[in-house]
Design an enzyme around this catalytic site. Structure first.
Site, mmCIF file in Angstrom:
data_model
loop_
_atom_site.group_PDB
_atom_site.id
_atom_site.type_symbol
_atom_site.label_atom_id
_atom_site.label_comp_id
_atom_site.label_asym_id
_atom_site.label_seq_id
_atom_site.Cartn_x
_atom_site.Cartn_y
_atom_site.Cartn_z
ATOM 1 N N HIS A 126 0.846 -1.140 0.098
ATOM 2 C CA HIS A 126 -0.145 0.071 -0.118
ATOM 3 C C HIS A 126 1.043 1.260 0.059
ATOM 4 O O HIS A 126 2.010 1.212 0.377
ATOM 5 C CB HIS A 126 -0.847 0.031 1.432
ATOM 6 C CG HIS A 126 -1.943 0.847 1.369
ATOM 7 N ND1 HIS A 126 -1.817 2.424 1.862
ATOM 8 C CD2 HIS A 126 -3.006 0.906 1.201
ATOM 9 C CE1 HIS A 126 -2.830 2.748 1.555
ATOM 10 N NE2 HIS A 126 -3.957 2.091 1.417
ATOM 11 N N ASP A 199 2.824 -4.732 8.108
ATOM 12 C CA ASP A 199 1.231 -3.800 8.047
ATOM 13 C C ASP A 199 0.130 -4.606 8.250
ATOM 14 O O ASP A 199 -0.042 -5.512 7.272
ATOM 15 C CB ASP A 199 1.449 -3.066 6.757
ATOM 16 C CG ASP A 199 0.133 -2.244 6.066
ATOM 17 O OD1 ASP A 199 -0.890 -2.472 7.165
ATOM 18 O OD2 ASP A 199 -0.043 -1.839 5.143
ATOM 19 N N GLN A 202 -4.901 -5.476 7.198
ATOM 20 C CA GLN A 202 -5.999 -6.146 6.621
ATOM 21 C C GLN A 202 -5.942 -7.697 7.280
ATOM 22 O O GLN A 202 -6.884 -8.727 6.859
ATOM 23 C CB GLN A 202 -5.701 -6.559 4.902
ATOM 24 C CG GLN A 202 -5.801 -5.317 4.272
ATOM 25 C CD GLN A 202 -7.078 -4.544 4.245
ATOM 26 O OE1 GLN A 202 -8.154 -5.331 4.550
ATOM 27 N NE2 GLN A 202 -7.336 -3.351 3.923
ATOM 28 N N LYS A 225 -10.624 -0.749 10.231
ATOM 29 C CA LYS A 225 -10.916 -2.005 9.349
ATOM 30 C C LYS A 225 -11.339 -3.154 10.265
ATOM 31 O O LYS A 225 -11.653 -4.176 9.782
ATOM 32 C CB LYS A 225 -9.641 -1.905 8.793
ATOM 33 C CG LYS A 225 -9.593 -1.122 7.467
ATOM 34 C CD LYS A 225 -8.082 -1.136 6.739
ATOM 35 C CE LYS A 225 -7.478 0.064 6.208
ATOM 36 N NZ LYS A 225 -8.053 0.256 4.790
ATOM 37 N N CYS A 362 -4.753 2.090 -3.667
ATOM 38 C CA CYS A 362 -3.437 2.920 -3.082
ATOM 39 C C CYS A 362 -2.270 1.836 -3.282
ATOM 40 O O CYS A 362 -1.326 1.762 -2.365
ATOM 41 C CB CYS A 362 -3.905 3.049 -1.833
ATOM 42 S SG CYS A 362 -5.074 4.531 -1.426
#
Ligand code: PLP
Length: 404
Positions: A126, A199, A202, A225, A362
């Site tokens: 991202h 990261d 998700q 999220k 992104c």
């Protein structure tokens, strides 16, 4: 009966849609990778936070503020348990994953990236895990993907050099749903003394995460999220790493003593939380973690795996559809409809009350690697079920009819 099919069917029937007041009947919300809808438990916690218990934290001498401080710090402890952190002091509240990565790049990066040092990223990152490293002046190398769109750890092992001080990777790709072998990545990073930043934007909404077992050094995610509020997120780092990091933003709450000549700083995590924090966001994040843990992350992972399997099976039977990402992607399926721009796919699906994301997500370097400008993306949450996949498939059939 085929047990796998039976399990799939029962999982597809399981959904928690009734907990989400902003999802009307007949609307297929398939954009959870962008942001998840909020369960009533989270909305109620936020409402209570403003309507009943509101006050600032850490500074008030009155009882309401002391109670809010207790609730605020209880949330920090809840986050720590949720991701297997060593202690609540390893949890820094930030605005979201973007701010968490910028914090590491500006603070840890400033101290640890010398001229000639390099950072290793992957093709599928991202922008929020690319641009902060560019702003920090890092030299960047890029790990390619395997044919089935995973980060290629064999290539990474061949590329890694002592000049690499940090590897920063998506735990789960927001476009492809590919799940990283995080432990394997940690072993490669640590073989040259590099740190591993994951990261987890998700990953945390769709699988159990234990930072100790993953053996990473930094982990970031966004509350919105994870069915929580916007404007709140988490940076986790090992205590020893955080203690050695300089502050990156100055102001109230992050100091020990201030004079015009010299300022000394608070210990982590306060050192990295300048200014009045997002008090009610932190309270809402606590409620969101309680919500997902009540369902159970393994159950959510199994539910989304069944949705992904059913979606990929249905879409791959349509000749016009090209699927991206590995077969076992986590909760996210990107696709293209031959001869139709993803924005048109998204617009026509919207007419059928199916909300997907269309664009570069992104991740422009990934789009370039896939040879496309954009993809269409369906992403799932606990509120999705078979009916949403059926609506998606009917909608795509309509797209292909319209475009001939
Ligand atoms: C993998 C990944 N990383 C980082 C981000 C940035 O998250 P936020 O905008 O909440 O800071 C996102 C959000 O789309 C994401 O999917």
């Amino acid at each position: 009966m085929d047990m796998a099919a039976a399990t799939d069917r029962s999982l597809l029937a399981l959904d928690w849609r009734a907990d989400f007041p902003a999802i009307p009947d007949g609307w297929a919300y398939l954009d959870s990778a962008a942001t998840a809808q909020k369960p009533k438990a989270v909305i109620d916690a936020i409402t209570r936070g403003y309507a009943e218990t509101y006050a600032t934290v850490h500074r008030g001498v009155y009882q309401r503020s002391a109670e809010m401080t207790v609730a605020f710090e209880a949330s920090r402890g809840r986050v720590a348990r949720f991701i297997g952190a060593g202690s609540p002091e390893e949890i820094v509240f930030v605005r979201g994953a973007t701010e968490g990565i910028n914090l590491v790049a500006q603070s840890w990066g400033r101290d640890n990236l010398r001229p000639g040092d390099r950072v290793l990223l992957s093709t599928l990152e991202h922008h929020s895990n690319i641009v902060p490293w560019q702003l920090a002046g890092a030299e960047i190398d890029v790990v390619p993907l395997t044919e089935d769109h995973r980060i290629d750890l064999d290539a990474m092992a061949a590329m890694i050099r002592p000049e690499h001080k940090l590897i920063a990777l998506a735990h789960v790709s927001n476009v492809l749903g590919s799940v990283l072998d995080a432990r394997g990545a940690a072993d490669i990073a640590h073989s040259v003394g590099a740190k591993l930043l994951l990261d987890g934007c998700q990953a945390v909404p769709r699988m159990p995460v234990d930072v100790g077992a993953l053996d990473c050094d930094f982990y970031v995610f966004s509350g919105h999220k994870l069915y929580g509020p916007t404007g709140i997120g988490v940076l986790w780092a090992r205590a020893g790493i955080l203690e050695a990091m300089p502050p990156w933003q100055g102001g109230g709450a992050m100091i020990d003593k201030v004079t015009f000549e010299q300022t000394t700083f608070a210990a982590p995590p306060a050192r990295f939380e300048a200014g009045t924090p997002h008090v009610v966001g932190v309270i809402g994040l606590h409620a969101a973690i309680d919500y997902v843990e009540e369902i159970g992350l393994p159950a959510i992972a199994a539910h989304e795996a069944a949705l992904v399997r059913a979606t990929r099976d249905s879409l791959s039977s349509l000749n016009s559809v090209r699927l991206f990402g590995p077969d076992d992607s986590a909760g996210i399926v990107s696709f293209a409809v031959e001869g139709v721009h993803p924005h048109d796919v998204g617009t026509i699906l919207d007419e059928s009350k199916v909300a997907i994301r269309a664009g570069h997500h992104c991740a422009q370097p990934l789009m370039a690697a896939l040879g496309v400008d954009a993809t269409a993306r369906a992403s799932f949450g606990v509120y999705n079920g078979r009916q949403d996949i059926d609506a998606l498939v009917r909608g795509i059939e309509r797209v292909t009819r319209i475009f001939g």
